[in-house]
Design an enzyme around this catalytic site. Structure first.
Site, mmCIF file in Angstrom:
data_model
loop_
_atom_site.group_PDB
_atom_site.id
_atom_site.type_symbol
_atom_site.label_atom_id
_atom_site.label_comp_id
_atom_site.label_asym_id
_atom_site.label_seq_id
_atom_site.Cartn_x
_atom_site.Cartn_y
_atom_site.Cartn_z
ATOM 1 N N GLY A 21 0.793 -1.236 0.000
ATOM 2 C CA GLY A 21 0.000 0.000 0.000
ATOM 3 C C GLY A 21 0.818 1.275 0.000
ATOM 4 O O GLY A 21 0.363 2.321 -0.432
ATOM 5 N N GLU A 42 4.422 3.805 6.494
ATOM 6 C CA GLU A 42 3.216 2.981 6.307
ATOM 7 C C GLU A 42 2.112 3.834 5.675
ATOM 8 O O GLU A 42 2.063 5.047 5.905
ATOM 9 C CB GLU A 42 2.812 2.453 7.693
ATOM 10 C CG GLU A 42 1.467 1.779 7.813
ATOM 11 C CD GLU A 42 1.368 0.412 7.179
ATOM 12 O OE1 GLU A 42 1.639 0.322 5.965
ATOM 13 O OE2 GLU A 42 0.986 -0.542 7.877
ATOM 14 N N ASP A 43 1.261 3.213 4.885
ATOM 15 C CA ASP A 43 0.163 3.961 4.266
ATOM 16 C C ASP A 43 -0.872 4.396 5.291
ATOM 17 O O ASP A 43 -1.258 5.556 5.342
ATOM 18 C CB ASP A 43 -0.491 3.137 3.133
ATOM 19 C CG ASP A 43 -0.842 1.706 3.541
ATOM 20 O OD1 ASP A 43 -0.731 1.371 4.743
ATOM 21 O OD2 ASP A 43 -1.231 0.922 2.664
ATOM 22 N N ASP A 57 -4.310 1.469 11.517
ATOM 23 C CA ASP A 57 -5.680 1.219 11.980
ATOM 24 C C ASP A 57 -5.609 0.657 13.403
ATOM 25 O O ASP A 57 -5.593 1.417 14.363
ATOM 26 C CB ASP A 57 -6.341 0.253 10.986
ATOM 27 C CG ASP A 57 -7.795 -0.015 11.294
ATOM 28 O OD1 ASP A 57 -8.405 0.757 12.040
ATOM 29 O OD2 ASP A 57 -8.347 -1.009 10.778
ATOM 30 N N LYS A 114 -5.852 6.383 11.251
ATOM 31 C CA LYS A 114 -7.278 6.105 11.445
ATOM 32 C C LYS A 114 -7.448 5.646 12.888
ATOM 33 O O LYS A 114 -7.106 4.525 13.223
ATOM 34 C CB LYS A 114 -7.695 5.004 10.453
ATOM 35 C CG LYS A 114 -9.156 4.982 10.137
ATOM 36 C CD LYS A 114 -9.445 4.148 8.898
ATOM 37 C CE LYS A 114 -9.321 2.668 9.159
ATOM 38 N NZ LYS A 114 -9.832 1.849 8.038
ATOM 39 N N PHE A 171 -13.583 2.800 5.507
ATOM 40 C CA PHE A 171 -12.577 2.023 4.789
ATOM 41 C C PHE A 171 -12.133 2.820 3.577
ATOM 42 O O PHE A 171 -12.946 3.233 2.759
ATOM 43 C CB PHE A 171 -13.099 0.643 4.388
ATOM 44 C CG PHE A 171 -11.972 -0.299 4.109
ATOM 45 C CD1 PHE A 171 -11.324 -0.964 5.145
ATOM 46 C CD2 PHE A 171 -11.510 -0.491 2.808
ATOM 47 C CE1 PHE A 171 -10.251 -1.805 4.896
ATOM 48 C CE2 PHE A 171 -10.433 -1.339 2.550
ATOM 49 C CZ PHE A 171 -9.805 -1.995 3.601
ATOM 50 N N ASP A 180 -5.812 -0.445 -0.891
ATOM 51 C CA ASP A 180 -6.690 -1.344 -1.631
ATOM 52 C C ASP A 180 -7.833 -1.872 -0.783
ATOM 53 O O ASP A 180 -7.787 -1.855 0.447
ATOM 54 C CB ASP A 180 -5.906 -2.558 -2.132
ATOM 55 C CG ASP A 180 -5.595 -3.535 -0.998
ATOM 56 O OD1 ASP A 180 -5.012 -3.095 0.020
ATOM 57 O OD2 ASP A 180 -5.953 -4.722 -1.107
ATOM 58 N N ARG A 184 -6.136 0.414 -5.909
ATOM 59 C CA ARG A 184 -4.859 1.012 -5.503
ATOM 60 C C ARG A 184 -4.458 2.163 -6.431
ATOM 61 O O ARG A 184 -3.757 3.070 -6.041
ATOM 62 C CB ARG A 184 -3.730 -0.027 -5.564
ATOM 63 C CG ARG A 184 -3.769 -1.086 -4.491
ATOM 64 C CD ARG A 184 -2.421 -1.802 -4.432
ATOM 65 N NE ARG A 184 -2.482 -3.086 -3.752
ATOM 66 C CZ ARG A 184 -2.361 -3.241 -2.435
ATOM 67 N NH1 ARG A 184 -2.198 -2.196 -1.657
ATOM 68 N NH2 ARG A 184 -2.416 -4.438 -1.900
HETATM 69 P P1 IMP Z 1 -3.326 -2.331 11.321
HETATM 70 O O1 IMP Z 1 -2.367 -3.450 11.596
HETATM 71 O O2 IMP Z 1 -4.726 -2.677 11.784
HETATM 72 O O3 IMP Z 1 -2.881 -0.996 11.876
HETATM 73 O O4 IMP Z 1 -3.508 -2.212 9.783
HETATM 74 C C1 IMP Z 1 -2.567 -1.774 8.980
HETATM 75 C C2 IMP Z 1 -2.752 -2.298 7.571
HETATM 76 O O5 IMP Z 1 -4.107 -2.568 7.247
HETATM 77 C C3 IMP Z 1 -2.322 -1.229 6.625
HETATM 78 O O6 IMP Z 1 -1.022 -1.508 6.203
HETATM 79 C C4 IMP Z 1 -3.280 -1.345 5.484
HETATM 80 O O7 IMP Z 1 -2.725 -2.182 4.506
HETATM 81 C C5 IMP Z 1 -4.488 -2.027 6.018
HETATM 82 N N1 IMP Z 1 -5.597 -1.083 6.217
HETATM 83 C C6 IMP Z 1 -6.091 -0.587 7.372
HETATM 84 N N2 IMP Z 1 -7.106 0.246 7.175
HETATM 85 C C7 IMP Z 1 -7.278 0.302 5.841
HETATM 86 C C8 IMP Z 1 -8.193 1.033 4.986
HETATM 87 O O8 IMP Z 1 -9.060 1.815 5.406
HETATM 88 N N3 IMP Z 1 -8.036 0.817 3.654
HETATM 89 C C9 IMP Z 1 -7.093 -0.005 3.128
HETATM 90 N N4 IMP Z 1 -6.230 -0.697 3.880
HETATM 91 C C10 IMP Z 1 -6.323 -0.549 5.226
HETATM 92 MG MG MG Z 2 -0.479 -1.955 4.291
#
Ligand code: IMP
Ligand code: MG
Length: 171
Positions: free
Chosen positions: A40, A95-96, A99, A127, A148, A155, A161
């Site tokens: 991402g 990182e993109d 979450d 987020k 989302f 993606d 993407r």
């Molecule tokens: P985390 O481990 O929950 O913080 O998630 C991180 C990963 O989840 C990121 O690298 C994204 O690839 C994916 N992700 C989390 N939220 C979104 C979203 O809203 N859209 C797309 N990808 C997301």
């Molecule tokens: Mg990612």
């Protein structure tokens, strides 16, 4: 799928330049190792690096947790590791979107264990909605409460993407 544009490409580019200025100031005289979390991050990573005026080294890591779902499974697997030496390096983990924070937590711990001198975190989007790990974010592009998001590298099940901007999926 229906979607709404939240951030235009123009606004992203403007903000990324500001982050570039800030990072260049903070790392003046150093040569940090920038590690992008695939896939991402690709557009953000390259735009960010091109906006720096300091030398950097570049590498990538890839982690998987979501599969075809909109929620993190919580089980993070490293599917491609960093290849350059980490020990003694000043690392900027890019990182993109953050979450739950689980992905960044796992990767940050791994880099610290391998003897990185410092690790800072740079995300395009924070987020806050479902954070589970308390992670300090050193550089943040935008804060978005919920939803989302796709586009500019992000993606949903490998789609969208390529979109030039950040869009929110209507579910
Ligand atoms: P985390 O481990 O929950 O913080 O998630 C991180 C990963 O989840 C990121 O690298 C994204 O690839 C994916 N992700 C989390 N939220 C979104 C979203 O809203 N859209 C797309 N990808 C997301
Ligand atoms: Mg990612």
């Amino acid at each position: 799928m229906e979607m709404e544009c939240l951030i235009t490409l123009e606004d992203i580019r403007k903000r990324v330049k500001e982050l570039g200025v800030q990072i260049s100031q903070d790392y003046r005289g150093k040569e940090p190792l920038m590690i992008g979390i695939l896939n991402g991050v690709v557009f953000f990573f390259s735009d960010l690096i091109l906006s720096l005026d300091i030398p950097v080294k570049i590498d990538f890591i890839r982690a998987a947790s979501y599969g075809a779902s909109m929620e993190s499974s919580g089980d993070i697997k490293i599917t491609k590791d960093v290849e350059l030496p980490v020990s003694g390096q000043d690392i900027i983990l890019v990182e993109d979107i953050i979450d739950t924070g689980l992905t960044l937590k796992v990767i940050e711990d791994r880099l610290r264990q391998r003897g990185a001198s410092s690790v800072r975190i740079c995300v395009l989007i924070d987020k806050g909605e479902r954070r589970k790990e308390q992670i300090y974010i050193d550089y943040c592009g935008f804060k978005i409460d919920e939803g989302f998001l796709v586009g500019y590298g992000l993606d949903f099940n490998e789609r969208y993407r390529y979109l030039p901007g950040i869009f929110k999926l209507k579910t």
